[in-house]
Design an enzyme around this catalytic site. Structure first.
Site, PDB file in Angstrom:
ATOM      1  N   HIS A  85      24.346 -11.904  14.002  1.00  0.00           N
ATOM      2  CA  HIS A  85      22.912 -11.112  13.408  1.00  0.00           C
ATOM      3  C   HIS A  85      23.127 -12.006  11.902  1.00  0.00           C
ATOM      4  O   HIS A  85      22.013 -11.768  11.503  1.00  0.00           O
ATOM      5  CB  HIS A  85      23.234  -9.970  13.332  1.00  0.00           C
ATOM      6  CG  HIS A  85      23.525  -8.915  14.606  1.00  0.00           C
ATOM      7  ND1 HIS A  85      22.519  -9.002  15.905  1.00  0.00           N
ATOM      8  CD2 HIS A  85      24.328  -8.138  15.125  1.00  0.00           C
ATOM      9  CE1 HIS A  85      22.942  -8.274  16.621  1.00  0.00           C
ATOM     10  NE2 HIS A  85      24.097  -7.985  16.498  1.00  0.00           N
ATOM     11  N   HIS A 110      26.533 -10.237   2.950  1.00  0.00           N
ATOM     12  CA  HIS A 110      25.871 -10.712   3.864  1.00  0.00           C
ATOM     13  C   HIS A 110      24.615 -11.140   3.715  1.00  0.00           C
ATOM     14  O   HIS A 110      24.006 -10.844   2.594  1.00  0.00           O
ATOM     15  CB  HIS A 110      25.749 -10.135   5.458  1.00  0.00           C
ATOM     16  CG  HIS A 110      25.121  -8.744   5.065  1.00  0.00           C
ATOM     17  ND1 HIS A 110      25.661  -7.428   4.824  1.00  0.00           N
ATOM     18  CD2 HIS A 110      23.687  -8.395   5.396  1.00  0.00           C
ATOM     19  CE1 HIS A 110      24.873  -6.478   4.916  1.00  0.00           C
ATOM     20  NE2 HIS A 110      23.581  -7.109   5.273  1.00  0.00           N
ATOM     21  N   HIS A 112      20.196 -12.378   4.604  1.00  0.00           N
ATOM     22  CA  HIS A 112      19.172 -12.097   5.449  1.00  0.00           C
ATOM     23  C   HIS A 112      18.086 -13.185   5.200  1.00  0.00           C
ATOM     24  O   HIS A 112      17.834 -13.413   3.897  1.00  0.00           O
ATOM     25  CB  HIS A 112      18.396 -10.646   5.388  1.00  0.00           C
ATOM     26  CG  HIS A 112      19.281  -9.665   5.556  1.00  0.00           C
ATOM     27  ND1 HIS A 112      19.164  -9.068   7.104  1.00  0.00           N
ATOM     28  CD2 HIS A 112      20.127  -8.983   4.887  1.00  0.00           C
ATOM     29  CE1 HIS A 112      20.334  -8.177   7.037  1.00  0.00           C
ATOM     30  NE2 HIS A 112      20.447  -8.021   5.779  1.00  0.00           N
ATOM     31  N   GLU A 124      14.474  -8.749   3.158  1.00  0.00           N
ATOM     32  CA  GLU A 124      14.257  -7.355   3.666  1.00  0.00           C
ATOM     33  C   GLU A 124      13.243  -6.711   2.798  1.00  0.00           C
ATOM     34  O   GLU A 124      12.243  -6.247   3.009  1.00  0.00           O
ATOM     35  CB  GLU A 124      15.397  -6.829   4.255  1.00  0.00           C
ATOM     36  CG  GLU A 124      16.203  -7.609   5.126  1.00  0.00           C
ATOM     37  CD  GLU A 124      17.029  -6.763   5.936  1.00  0.00           C
ATOM     38  OE1 GLU A 124      16.953  -6.639   7.284  1.00  0.00           O
ATOM     39  OE2 GLU A 124      17.817  -6.052   5.324  1.00  0.00           O
ATOM     40  N   HIS A 137      23.079  -9.013   0.289  1.00  0.00           N
ATOM     41  CA  HIS A 137      23.380  -7.803   0.264  1.00  0.00           C
ATOM     42  C   HIS A 137      24.918  -7.550   0.066  1.00  0.00           C
ATOM     43  O   HIS A 137      25.535  -8.262   0.894  1.00  0.00           O
ATOM     44  CB  HIS A 137      22.888  -6.815   1.686  1.00  0.00           C
ATOM     45  CG  HIS A 137      21.606  -6.809   1.596  1.00  0.00           C
ATOM     46  ND1 HIS A 137      20.990  -6.211   2.948  1.00  0.00           N
ATOM     47  CD2 HIS A 137      20.700  -6.805   0.873  1.00  0.00           C
ATOM     48  CE1 HIS A 137      19.650  -6.289   2.886  1.00  0.00           C
ATOM     49  NE2 HIS A 137      19.298  -6.522   1.596  1.00  0.00           N
ATOM     50  N   THR A 219      20.223  -1.648   7.030  1.00  0.00           N
ATOM     51  CA  THR A 219      18.965  -2.178   7.531  1.00  0.00           C
ATOM     52  C   THR A 219      18.925  -2.760   9.068  1.00  0.00           C
ATOM     53  O   THR A 219      18.235  -3.293   9.372  1.00  0.00           O
ATOM     54  CB  THR A 219      18.450  -3.390   6.649  1.00  0.00           C
ATOM     55  OG1 THR A 219      19.440  -4.319   6.578  1.00  0.00           O
ATOM     56  CG2 THR A 219      18.099  -2.705   5.442  1.00  0.00           C
ATOM     57  N   THR A 220      20.257  -2.581   9.366  1.00  0.00           N
ATOM     58  CA  THR A 220      20.558  -2.745  10.826  1.00  0.00           C
ATOM     59  C   THR A 220      21.020  -1.411  11.575  1.00  0.00           C
ATOM     60  O   THR A 220      21.701  -0.775  11.012  1.00  0.00           O
ATOM     61  CB  THR A 220      21.531  -4.122  10.908  1.00  0.00           C
ATOM     62  OG1 THR A 220      22.642  -3.648  10.191  1.00  0.00           O
ATOM     63  CG2 THR A 220      20.981  -5.261  10.247  1.00  0.00           C
TER      64      THR A 220
END
Length: 336
Positions: A85, A110, A112, A124, A137, A219-220
């Site tokens: 992901h 991590h 995005h 995001e 993040h 957010t996941t």
């Protein structure tokens, strides 16, 4: 009522656990279907947000964020993982955050990002509708109250996440190469590589005093609503080449699985605000001045205009006096 809430939370956790990690951002398992398997994803305090600056509330009591241990994370190695992901870097607990309601210890960071073929951005969070190319993040848990992440993530005050927008600059950011240069070792899902410790503070913006603050969620999936969000106003910068490494290097599928699917556009769309307040640690407005500063500026401008008016009036009066004197001289009667 408390019993009902407890049972609902237990059910949500059980469903999330049974759902495993089989979710995607698009398609039949995409984010529009997350609430079917992960009930928390359909709750009312979800993240990310499109932060509307005309709705935020300035809170002068919010202190700057003060990272501890970020510059020297110790001698222990860090693990960089492609989890299918995102790309995720483990962090030691001696990295802590001060300036929050409790002491929070780091867990991981991590990214995005979007796609090189799309102009939709990759961050995001957004600000007034604007998306950024990518977002970092840094996840922490409340180590002052809870023993570990597993316990903390189920508590309303259990997690704190730093959100850092990434923008493209003309020069590369050497700090990010500690991560990006190792992506070729984790091309496929579930692969990992060891990374030597480095100065994690250099991944963050230089100024940590200006930020947006609100209560939200992961957010996941499982989207637990246990996150105190700090989204920095100032972005970090990376080069176009560094951004392309995120957009073009990794696959969301395991090695050997065909067809291989490129890991791109791994961002959740903004969620409804639903009566929540977004606070800022700095004055926000068309010119980002506080009300007192705006009044002071208006007074200064008015005084300046008054000064210009008086100067013009004095000059005009002197000019009229000189003209009257010359006129009087020319009209004297001729003496014989």
């Amino acid at each position: 009522m408390l019993l009902v809430l407890t049972l609902w939370q237990a059910l949500s956790q059980a469903l999330a656990a049974s759902g495993g990690s089989h979710w995607t951002y698009e398609g039949s398992d995409g984010q529009t279907h997350w609430p079917e398997r992960y009930p928390d994803c359909g709750w009312q305090a979800q993240s990310p947000l499109d932060i509307q600056t005309d709705l935020v509330q300035y809170d002068s009591s919010l202190p700057p964020i003060e990272p501890e241990g970020y510059r020297d994370p110790g001698s222990g190695s860090l693990t960089l993982t492609n989890n299918g992901h995102t790309v995720q870097l483990s962090l030691p607990e001696n990295l802590r955050l001060h300036g929050l309601p409790s002491l929070y210890s780091a867990v991981q960071l991590h990214f995005h990002w979007g796609s090189s073929n799309s102009r939709a951005g990759g961050s995001e969070h957004r600000v007034d509708g604007q998306a950024f190319p990518a977002e970092l993040h840094v996840v922490h848990f409340n180590s002052e109250k809870y023993a570990n992440l597993s316990v903390a993530k189920h508590q309303p005050d259990g997690l704190a996440v730093l959100g850092i927008f990434l923008e493209v600059d003309s020069v590369e950011n050497p700090a990010y190469n500690h991560i990006l240069d190792r992506l070729d070792s984790i091309l496929y899902a579930e692969q990992e590589v060891i990374v030597a410790p480095f100065n994690v503070r250099e991944l963050l913006p230089a100024h940590l005093g200006h930020y947006y603050r609100y209560n939200g969620s992961l957010t996941t999936p499982p989207c637990y609503q246990s996150v105190l969000w700090t989204v920095f106003h100032q972005s970090a910068r990376i080069s176009a080449t560094q951004l392309e490494k995120l957009q073009k290097s990794l696959y969301s599928t395991k090695d050997g699985k065909t067809p291989s699917e490129l890991l791109i556009s791994n961002f959740r769309v903004p969620q409804p605000l639903n009566q929540r307040l977004v606070f800022t640690s700095f004055p926000v407005g068309p010119s980002e001045y506080s009300a007192g500063e705006v009044i002071a500026i208006i007074v200064a401008v008015l005084l300046g205009c008054l000064g210009v008016f008086l100067a013009g009036w004095i000059l005009a009066k002197r000019s009229r006096n000189v003209s009257f004197g010359n006129l009087s001289t020319h009209k004297r009667p001729y003496l014989k």
